[in-house]
Design a protein around this motif. Structure first.
Motif, mmCIF file in Angstrom:
data_model
loop_
_atom_site.group_PDB
_atom_site.id
_atom_site.type_symbol
_atom_site.label_atom_id
_atom_site.label_comp_id
_atom_site.label_asym_id
_atom_site.label_seq_id
_atom_site.Cartn_x
_atom_site.Cartn_y
_atom_site.Cartn_z
ATOM 1 N N PHE A 28 -28.221 13.117 -29.919
ATOM 2 C CA PHE A 28 -28.369 11.942 -29.907
ATOM 3 C C PHE A 28 -28.638 11.284 -30.910
ATOM 4 C CE2 PHE A 28 -29.469 7.374 -28.646
ATOM 5 C CZ PHE A 28 -27.990 7.030 -28.387
ATOM 6 N N ALA A 29 -29.920 11.244 -31.711
ATOM 7 C CA ALA A 29 -30.062 10.514 -32.874
ATOM 8 C C ALA A 29 -29.068 11.299 -34.305
ATOM 9 C CB ALA A 29 -31.038 10.704 -33.495
ATOM 10 N N LEU A 30 -28.629 13.549 -34.217
ATOM 11 C CA LEU A 30 -27.882 12.910 -34.695
ATOM 12 C C LEU A 30 -26.042 12.622 -34.410
ATOM 13 C CD1 LEU A 30 -27.243 15.226 -37.599
ATOM 14 C CD2 LEU A 30 -26.846 17.102 -35.948
ATOM 15 N N ALA A 31 -25.725 12.764 -33.438
ATOM 16 C CA ALA A 31 -24.363 11.621 -33.102
ATOM 17 C C ALA A 31 -24.869 10.862 -33.497
ATOM 18 C CB ALA A 31 -24.177 12.296 -31.999
ATOM 19 N N VAL A 32 -25.327 10.095 -32.891
ATOM 20 C CA VAL A 32 -24.541 8.179 -33.089
ATOM 21 C C VAL A 32 -25.319 7.982 -34.926
ATOM 22 C CG1 VAL A 32 -26.341 6.469 -32.956
ATOM 23 C CG2 VAL A 32 -26.280 7.917 -31.358
ATOM 24 N N GLY A 33 -26.269 8.559 -35.679
ATOM 25 C CA GLY A 33 -26.280 8.616 -36.901
ATOM 26 C C GLY A 33 -25.200 8.656 -37.783
ATOM 27 N N ALA A 34 -24.623 10.200 -37.704
ATOM 28 C CA ALA A 34 -23.225 10.757 -38.609
ATOM 29 C C ALA A 34 -22.626 9.503 -37.973
ATOM 30 C CB ALA A 34 -22.819 11.998 -37.340
ATOM 31 N N VAL A 36 -22.052 6.693 -37.295
ATOM 32 C CA VAL A 36 -22.512 5.146 -37.589
ATOM 33 C C VAL A 36 -22.541 4.713 -39.297
ATOM 34 C CG1 VAL A 36 -24.143 3.207 -38.409
ATOM 35 C CG2 VAL A 36 -24.055 3.496 -35.860
ATOM 36 N N ALA A 37 -22.793 6.501 -39.550
ATOM 37 C CA ALA A 37 -22.973 6.756 -40.737
ATOM 38 C C ALA A 37 -20.772 6.471 -41.779
ATOM 39 C CB ALA A 37 -22.990 7.947 -41.797
ATOM 40 N N TRP A 38 -20.147 7.577 -41.059
ATOM 41 C CA TRP A 38 -19.384 7.065 -41.568
ATOM 42 C C TRP A 38 -18.499 5.561 -40.796
ATOM 43 C CZ3 TRP A 38 -14.317 6.388 -38.280
ATOM 44 C CH2 TRP A 38 -14.112 6.861 -37.518
ATOM 45 N N ALA A 39 -18.540 5.120 -39.425
ATOM 46 C CA ALA A 39 -17.819 3.486 -39.585
ATOM 47 C C ALA A 39 -18.474 2.754 -39.884
ATOM 48 C CB ALA A 39 -18.323 3.257 -37.734
ATOM 49 N N VAL A 40 -18.875 2.947 -40.910
ATOM 50 C CA VAL A 40 -19.448 1.820 -41.450
ATOM 51 C C VAL A 40 -17.886 1.325 -42.887
ATOM 52 C CG1 VAL A 40 -20.552 0.705 -43.600
ATOM 53 C CG2 VAL A 40 -21.949 1.475 -41.758
ATOM 54 N N PRO A 41 -17.548 2.414 -43.676
ATOM 55 C CA PRO A 41 -16.850 2.029 -45.055
ATOM 56 C C PRO A 41 -15.492 2.399 -43.566
ATOM 57 C CG PRO A 41 -17.219 4.244 -45.017
ATOM 58 C CD PRO A 41 -19.231 3.798 -43.662
ATOM 59 N N TRP A 42 -15.630 3.158 -42.945
ATOM 60 C CA TRP A 42 -13.891 2.849 -41.425
ATOM 61 C C TRP A 42 -13.737 1.130 -41.511
ATOM 62 C CZ3 TRP A 42 -13.631 2.410 -36.858
ATOM 63 C CH2 TRP A 42 -11.894 2.776 -36.002
ATOM 64 N N GLY A 43 -15.168 0.245 -41.091
ATOM 65 C CA GLY A 43 -14.499 -0.948 -40.955
ATOM 66 C C GLY A 43 -14.405 -1.523 -41.924
ATOM 67 N N LEU A 44 -15.403 -1.275 -43.187
ATOM 68 C CA LEU A 44 -14.904 -2.976 -44.364
ATOM 69 C C LEU A 44 -14.304 -2.684 -45.288
ATOM 70 C CD1 LEU A 44 -18.995 -2.302 -45.299
ATOM 71 C CD2 LEU A 44 -17.926 -4.320 -44.639
ATOM 72 N N LEU A 45 -13.743 -1.105 -45.310
ATOM 73 C CA LEU A 45 -12.181 -1.011 -45.947
ATOM 74 C C LEU A 45 -10.552 -0.940 -45.225
ATOM 75 C CD1 LEU A 45 -13.750 2.196 -48.042
ATOM 76 C CD2 LEU A 45 -13.303 -0.707 -48.607
ATOM 77 N N ILE A 113 -21.199 7.933 -26.249
ATOM 78 C CA ILE A 113 -21.648 6.836 -27.077
ATOM 79 C C ILE A 113 -21.022 6.713 -28.970
ATOM 80 C CG2 ILE A 113 -24.338 5.752 -27.686
ATOM 81 C CD1 ILE A 113 -23.347 5.577 -24.126
ATOM 82 N N GLY A 114 -21.715 8.151 -29.395
ATOM 83 C CA GLY A 114 -21.722 7.669 -30.936
ATOM 84 C C GLY A 114 -20.182 7.329 -31.584
ATOM 85 N N ALA A 115 -19.492 7.973 -30.747
ATOM 86 C CA ALA A 115 -17.947 7.826 -30.829
ATOM 87 C C ALA A 115 -17.334 5.897 -30.396
ATOM 88 C CB ALA A 115 -16.819 8.483 -29.807
ATOM 89 N N LEU A 116 -18.247 5.887 -29.240
ATOM 90 C CA LEU A 116 -18.290 4.263 -28.595
ATOM 91 C C LEU A 116 -18.835 3.289 -30.000
ATOM 92 C CD1 LEU A 116 -18.877 4.450 -25.262
ATOM 93 C CD2 LEU A 116 -15.954 3.751 -26.280
ATOM 94 N N MET A 117 -19.919 3.724 -30.231
ATOM 95 C CA MET A 117 -20.477 3.474 -31.229
ATOM 96 C C MET A 117 -19.974 3.145 -32.512
ATOM 97 S SD MET A 117 -24.115 3.735 -30.617
ATOM 98 C CE MET A 117 -24.791 2.157 -31.802
ATOM 99 N N ALA A 118 -19.465 3.603 -32.782
ATOM 100 C CA ALA A 118 -17.942 3.910 -34.285
ATOM 101 C C ALA A 118 -17.035 3.247 -33.681
ATOM 102 C CB ALA A 118 -17.396 5.162 -34.830
#
Length: 182
Positions: A28-34, A36-45, A113-118
Motif C-alpha cells: 500500500f505504501a509503495l503503490a500510493v507513494g509511487a 503520488v511521485a509521478w502525479a505531482v509533475p503530471w498535474g503541474l505540467l 487506491i494509488g491510481a485513484l489518488m494519482a
C-alpha cells in the motif's frame, strides 16, 4: 496461597502482524507513494485549456485543447498500470511467506487506491497551476486559460486488472517452474 508470576505481571497483549499484513502495508505504501511521485509533475505540467469568450458572453473551448484530454487520460492509465505491474511483481517476488489470495487482494486494492489518488492529485494540481479567473476579470471577446480537468475514473480498472493479472501469472509461472524441476 501462592500467586503465580503470570498473575502478578500485568497482562500485555502483543499485536502479532503476520507476513500477509506486513506485505499488504508495504505494498500500500509503495503503490500510493509511487503514484503520488509521478502525479505531482503530471498535474503541474498538464497543459491548460484555452477558453474563448464571445461578444455575447458565450464560452467555447479550443479544439486543440480538447485533443489533449485523451493523451493525458491515456498517460494516467498507462503509468498507473506500470506502477501496478511493478508493485505486483515486487510483492510476489519479495514476500515468500505471504504468497496467497489475501496478498493478491491487497495488491489489487493498493494499486486501485494509488491510481485513484494519482488521478485526483493530478486534477487538483492542474487546477492549482491554472486557476479559474474571477468572472469580473473575463472580458467578452477575450480568452482565458483554465485547468484541463479529466473525468472518468473507470481507468482505475486497468491498474487493478494489471495488478491481479501480473500477480496471478507470477504464481502460475512459479508453480510451473517448480513442477519442471521434479
Amino acid at each position: 496461597m501462592a500467586v503465580s508470576e503470570a498473575a502478578e505481571a500485568p497482562s500485555r497483549r502483543r499485536l502479532h502482524v503476520g507476513a500477509t499484513a506486513r506485505t499488504a502495508m508495504a505494498v500500500f505504501a509503495l503503490a500510493v507513494g509511487a503514484n503520488v511521485a509521478w502525479a505531482v509533475p503530471w498535474g503541474l505540467l498538464r497543459p491548460a485549456q484555452r477558453v474563448s469568450i464571445g461578444p455575447d458572453g458565450q464560452a467555447w473551448s479550443d479544439a486543440a485543447a480538447l485533443a489533449v484530454q485523451f493523451p493525458q487520460y491515456a498517460l494516467w492509465v498507462i503509468v498507473s498500470s506500470i506502477v501496478a505491474f511493478v508493485v505486483s511483481i515486487g510483492a510476489y517476488r519479495r514476500s515468500l511467506a505471504a504468497r496467497n489470495l489475501w496478498t493478491m487482494a491487497a495488491v489489487v486494492f493498493s494499486a486501485s487506491i494509488g491510481a485513484l489518488m494519482a488521478f485526483d492529485l493530478g486534477n487538483w494540481l492542474s487546477t492549482v497551476a491554472h486557476p479559474m479567473p474571477a468572472p469580473q476579470d473575463i472580458e467578452p471577446g477575450g480568452s482565458v486559460e483554465i485547468a484541463l480537468v479529466l473525468s472518468g475514473r473507470v481507468g482505475v480498472l486497468a491498474a487493478a486488472g494489471i495488478a491481479a493479472l501480473s500477480y496471478w501469472v507470477s504464481a502460475w509461472v512459479t508453480e510451473s517452474e517448480s513442477g519442471e524441476d521434479s
